[in-house]
Scaffold this motif. Structure first.
Motif, PDB file in Angstrom:
ATOM      1  N   SER A   1       0.832  -1.207   0.000  1.00  0.00           N
ATOM      2  CA  SER A   1       0.000   0.000   0.000  1.00  0.00           C
ATOM      3  C   SER A   1       0.864   1.253   0.000  1.00  0.00           C
ATOM      4  O   SER A   1       2.048   1.229   0.351  1.00  0.00           O
ATOM      5  N   SER A   2       0.277   2.363  -0.376  1.00  0.00           N
ATOM      6  CA  SER A   2       1.003   3.641  -0.411  1.00  0.00           C
ATOM      7  C   SER A   2       1.437   4.074   0.987  1.00  0.00           C
ATOM      8  O   SER A   2       2.493   4.695   1.152  1.00  0.00           O
ATOM      9  N   LEU A   3       0.626   3.741   2.013  1.00  0.00           N
ATOM     10  CA  LEU A   3       0.978   4.108   3.391  1.00  0.00           C
ATOM     11  C   LEU A   3       2.283   3.429   3.809  1.00  0.00           C
ATOM     12  O   LEU A   3       3.165   4.069   4.395  1.00  0.00           O
ATOM     13  N   VAL A   4       2.407   2.144   3.510  1.00  0.00           N
ATOM     14  CA  VAL A   4       3.623   1.405   3.864  1.00  0.00           C
ATOM     15  C   VAL A   4       4.824   1.985   3.126  1.00  0.00           C
ATOM     16  O   VAL A   4       5.906   2.157   3.703  1.00  0.00           O
ATOM     17  N   LYS A   5       4.652   2.313   1.855  1.00  0.00           N
ATOM     18  CA  LYS A   5       5.759   2.869   1.074  1.00  0.00           C
ATOM     19  C   LYS A   5       6.207   4.213   1.641  1.00  0.00           C
ATOM     20  O   LYS A   5       7.405   4.491   1.742  1.00  0.00           O
ATOM     21  N   MET A   6       5.245   5.053   2.026  1.00  0.00           N
ATOM     22  CA  MET A   6       5.607   6.358   2.570  1.00  0.00           C
ATOM     23  C   MET A   6       6.269   6.229   3.938  1.00  0.00           C
ATOM     24  O   MET A   6       7.266   6.900   4.223  1.00  0.00           O
ATOM     25  N   LEU A   7       5.719   5.364   4.794  1.00  0.00           N
ATOM     26  CA  LEU A   7       6.325   5.163   6.111  1.00  0.00           C
ATOM     27  C   LEU A   7       7.749   4.612   5.980  1.00  0.00           C
ATOM     28  O   LEU A   7       8.632   4.957   6.764  1.00  0.00           O
ATOM     29  N   ASN A   8       7.958   3.769   4.982  1.00  0.00           N
ATOM     30  CA  ASN A   8       9.297   3.228   4.756  1.00  0.00           C
ATOM     31  C   ASN A   8      10.266   4.340   4.353  1.00  0.00           C
ATOM     32  O   ASN A   8      11.416   4.378   4.815  1.00  0.00           O
ATOM     33  N   MET A   9       9.801   5.264   3.520  1.00  0.00           N
ATOM     34  CA  MET A   9      10.646   6.397   3.138  1.00  0.00           C
ATOM     35  C   MET A   9      10.921   7.293   4.336  1.00  0.00           C
ATOM     36  O   MET A   9      12.058   7.724   4.563  1.00  0.00           O
ATOM     37  N   PHE A  10       9.869   7.583   5.103  1.00  0.00           N
ATOM     38  CA  PHE A  10      10.017   8.470   6.256  1.00  0.00           C
ATOM     39  C   PHE A  10      10.998   7.893   7.280  1.00  0.00           C
ATOM     40  O   PHE A  10      11.819   8.610   7.848  1.00  0.00           O
ATOM     41  N   SER A  11      10.877   6.591   7.528  1.00  0.00           N
ATOM     42  CA  SER A  11      11.652   5.976   8.605  1.00  0.00           C
ATOM     43  C   SER A  11      13.115   5.748   8.232  1.00  0.00           C
ATOM     44  O   SER A  11      13.987   5.753   9.105  1.00  0.00           O
ATOM     45  N   SER A  12      13.401   5.546   6.952  1.00  0.00           N
ATOM     46  CA  SER A  12      14.780   5.242   6.553  1.00  0.00           C
ATOM     47  C   SER A  12      15.577   6.477   6.154  1.00  0.00           C
ATOM     48  O   SER A  12      16.805   6.417   6.037  1.00  0.00           O
ATOM     49  N   ALA A  13      14.907   7.600   5.962  1.00  0.00           N
ATOM     50  CA  ALA A  13      15.578   8.793   5.429  1.00  0.00           C
ATOM     51  C   ALA A  13      16.748   9.244   6.288  1.00  0.00           C
ATOM     52  O   ALA A  13      17.836   9.531   5.782  1.00  0.00           O
ATOM     53  N   ALA A  14      16.552   9.309   7.606  1.00  0.00           N
ATOM     54  CA  ALA A  14      17.615   9.818   8.488  1.00  0.00           C
ATOM     55  C   ALA A  14      18.860   8.961   8.423  1.00  0.00           C
ATOM     56  O   ALA A  14      19.988   9.472   8.497  1.00  0.00           O
ATOM     57  N   PHE A  15      18.679   7.646   8.276  1.00  0.00           N
ATOM     58  CA  PHE A  15      19.839   6.763   8.223  1.00  0.00           C
ATOM     59  C   PHE A  15      20.525   6.831   6.862  1.00  0.00           C
ATOM     60  O   PHE A  15      21.747   6.722   6.763  1.00  0.00           O
ATOM     61  N   ILE A  16      19.744   7.011   5.807  1.00  0.00           N
ATOM     62  CA  ILE A  16      20.333   7.110   4.471  1.00  0.00           C
ATOM     63  C   ILE A  16      21.179   8.375   4.339  1.00  0.00           C
ATOM     64  O   ILE A  16      22.261   8.359   3.753  1.00  0.00           O
ATOM     65  N   ILE A  17      20.688   9.486   4.899  1.00  0.00           N
ATOM     66  CA  ILE A  17      21.435  10.745   4.805  1.00  0.00           C
ATOM     67  C   ILE A  17      22.248  11.023   6.074  1.00  0.00           C
ATOM     68  O   ILE A  17      22.692  12.154   6.292  1.00  0.00           O
ATOM     69  N   LEU A  18      22.467   9.992   6.885  1.00  0.00           N
ATOM     70  CA  LEU A  18      23.220  10.178   8.127  1.00  0.00           C
ATOM     71  C   LEU A  18      24.568  10.849   7.891  1.00  0.00           C
ATOM     72  O   LEU A  18      24.965  11.727   8.677  1.00  0.00           O
ATOM     73  N   PRO A  19      25.328  10.483   6.845  1.00  0.00           N
ATOM     74  CA  PRO A  19      26.595  11.194   6.622  1.00  0.00           C
ATOM     75  C   PRO A  19      26.431  12.695   6.408  1.00  0.00           C
ATOM     76  O   PRO A  19      27.316  13.473   6.782  1.00  0.00           O
ATOM     77  N   ILE A  20      25.328  13.108   5.816  1.00  0.00           N
ATOM     78  CA  ILE A  20      25.093  14.542   5.623  1.00  0.00           C
ATOM     79  C   ILE A  20      24.824  15.216   6.968  1.00  0.00           C
ATOM     80  O   ILE A  20      25.361  16.293   7.268  1.00  0.00           O
ATOM     81  N   LEU A  21      23.990  14.581   7.788  1.00  0.00           N
ATOM     82  CA  LEU A  21      23.707  15.122   9.128  1.00  0.00           C
ATOM     83  C   LEU A  21      24.977  15.192   9.959  1.00  0.00           C
ATOM     84  O   LEU A  21      25.266  16.196  10.614  1.00  0.00           O
ATOM     85  N   LEU A  22      25.741  14.093   9.941  1.00  0.00           N
ATOM     86  CA  LEU A  22      26.988  14.057  10.702  1.00  0.00           C
ATOM     87  C   LEU A  22      28.013  15.032  10.127  1.00  0.00           C
ATOM     88  O   LEU A  22      28.777  15.650  10.877  1.00  0.00           O
ATOM     89  N   GLY A  23      28.020  15.165   8.794  1.00  0.00           N
ATOM     90  CA  GLY A  23      28.961  16.088   8.168  1.00  0.00           C
ATOM     91  C   GLY A  23      28.738  17.515   8.639  1.00  0.00           C
ATOM     92  O   GLY A  23      29.695  18.236   8.960  1.00  0.00           O
ATOM     93  N   TYR A  24      27.493  17.917   8.696  1.00  0.00           N
ATOM     94  CA  TYR A  24      27.154  19.266   9.166  1.00  0.00           C
ATOM     95  C   TYR A  24      27.560  19.448  10.628  1.00  0.00           C
ATOM     96  O   TYR A  24      28.223  20.410  11.002  1.00  0.00           O
TER      97      TYR A  24
END
Length: 461
Positions: free
Chosen positions: A145-168
């Motif tokens: 479902s679209s809800l599962v796909k969106m929640l998956n994007m929301f929940s994984s985003a911070a870990f995927i861009i963790l180097p950017i957060l840590l870089g800053y």
């Protein structure tokens, strides 16, 4: 409560306004960098008698006075006004505090300053993963479902861009331009590089660069590589600014910094950082797998001693590495057992104490420990009577042993106590139940141990 009077009464006990270098505050404590800590330490008993004060101690290059949530910010506002520190910012304070630390404490404080600001992002992702797990486990909606796909994007985003957060964050701490730090993190997570985050096996393509085979693999979710890269970036940038004329600094310095750091990162720092991070995880896994219950006993019993030193926030770097390598964090449940055990010991003090002020302090401090904030009960209650702190260590060891034995894990870091339940649910009901059992063991164990050892209110330290 007269916050202005508290501030005015506190200043002479600290050695006067001239003895105060800088000041700031966290959720519960007024943090002070003093020229001479001994002047404040000599008056610690008098400081602890002030209205609203729950304890005072010197640690990590700072003299810290515990007021509690909702009070410390109001006292700080009056204090800063009285001593003329209103224009001092947190960065000035952090630098002043680090100058008074030994090298190990300074290193730990640096890691803490890098990771603490990004805790909200990691906690949010962990909670979203928990929600996603509940949605899919209980079949509330279809897996596609679209809800599962969106929640998956929301929940994984911070870990995927963790180097950017840590870089800053790391660039700010290392004295570099934080946006250039974010750019280095962006290079390490570029779409042209294979994203290995969440993949059991990642088989990247290779490119030839001057005879060297360079793996086109990204660093999403990693910790050590980006910290090393941004440290090098900040070193390059700061030294360039010393030699590049001001007229062309804006053009030359960022360009040279990014291109040099980019090459060094992809050719050397990235692979080296990955090897170091993996090595740390292997060692921890060995201790966890083969030390088992014994490891839980030791870590759960000793964690509160580490909290006293103020370097426990540096563990976030290790926990973030575990999340990147394994997808779960088995250290946080152990830390949580130590924290809630402090609450159990504080609760015992509440029932054992005869003084009204001790009871008024012990109960709310114990309850705050169950919510993950332990400083008021550690410094305001348990350490003052010594035996409750020992009782809490016993409870923390027992609870730590249980959560290790039952393999309780979390999907984030930064939350302990009751709120931590929200970042456990992704791994199933059994995971939550075992955590709650460990919680009960830690609290009851600390309560019983403290009850049998007892307290002597005339022996307050």
């Amino acid at each position: 409560m007269n916050y202005n009077k508290i501030a005015k009464d506190l200043i002479p006990l600290l050695g006067g306004a001239d003895n105060v270098i800088s000041a700031t505050h966290c959720a519960t404590r007024l943090r002070l960098v003093l020229k001479d800590d001994e002047k404040a330490t000599a008056n610690r008993d008098k400081i602890e008698e002030l209205d609203g004060v729950k304890g005072a101690f010197a640690s990590s290059g700072q003299f810290q006075v515990i007021f509690g949530t909702g009070i410390v910010n109001k006292v700080y506002a009056e204090f800063a006004e009285e001593v003329g520190l209103k224009e001092k910012d947190t960065q000035d304070h952090a630098e002043a505090a680090k100058k008074k630390m030994n090298p190990f404490a300074r290193f730990a404080r640096t890691l803490s300053n890098i990771f603490v600001p990004i805790i909200p992002a990691i906690v949010a992702s962990g909670l979203l993963m928990g929600l996603l797990g509940m949605v899919t486990t209980f079949g509330w909606v279809a897996d596609d479902s679209s809800l599962v796909k969106m929640l998956n994007m929301f929940s994984s985003a911070a870990f995927i861009i963790l180097p950017i957060l840590l870089g800053y964050s790391a660039a700010k701490e290392f004295g570099g331009n934080p946006f250039l730090g974010a750019v280095i993190g962006g290079i390490m997570t570029h779409p042209d590089l294979l994203n290995p985050w969440g993949l059991a096996e990642a088989n990247p393509e290779y490119m030839d660069f001057m005879g060297l085979d360079i793996a086109l693999i990204g660093y999403q979710g990693t910790v050590v590589p980006v910290l090393l890269a941004v440290f090098v970036m900040s070193f390059i940038e700061k030294n360039l600014r010393k030699i590049v004329p001001s007229a062309v600094d804006l053009l030359v310095t960022p360009f040279v910094t990014v291109i040099l750091t980019g090459f060094i990162t992809l050719l050397a720092i990235g692979p080296l950082g990955n090897a170091i991070g993996s090595g740390i995880t292997v060692v921890l896994n060995f201790v966890y797998d083969y030390g088992s219950v014994f490891a839980g006993l030791i870590f759960g019993g000793l964690y509160s001693l580490i909290v006293i030193t103020g370097v426990h926030h540096s563990f976030h770097a290790i926990e973030a590495g575990l999340l990147a390598e394994l997808g779960f964090n088995y250290l946080l449940p152990i830390w949580s057992m130590a924290n809630v055990a402090q609450g159990g010991a504080g609760l015992a003090v509440y029932f054992l104490a005869k003084r009204a002020k001790t009871k008024e302090l012990a109960l709310p401090a114990a309850l705050s420990a169950f919510l993950g904030i332990t400083e008021p009960v550690i410094f305001g209650v348990n350490l003052r009577y010594r035996k409750p702190f020992i009782g809490a260590a016993i409870g923390g060891a027992l609870g730590g042993a249980y959560v290790v034995f039952t393999n309780v894990v979390a999907n984030a870091y930064g939350l302990t106590g009751i709120p931590m339940i929200a970042i456990l649910v992704e791994f199933g009901t059994v995971n939550v139940v075992n955590y709650l059992i460990g919680f009960a063991i830690a609290v009851v164990g600390a309560f019983v141990a403290t009850w049998f050892m007892g307290i002597k209110e005339e022996d307050v330290k």
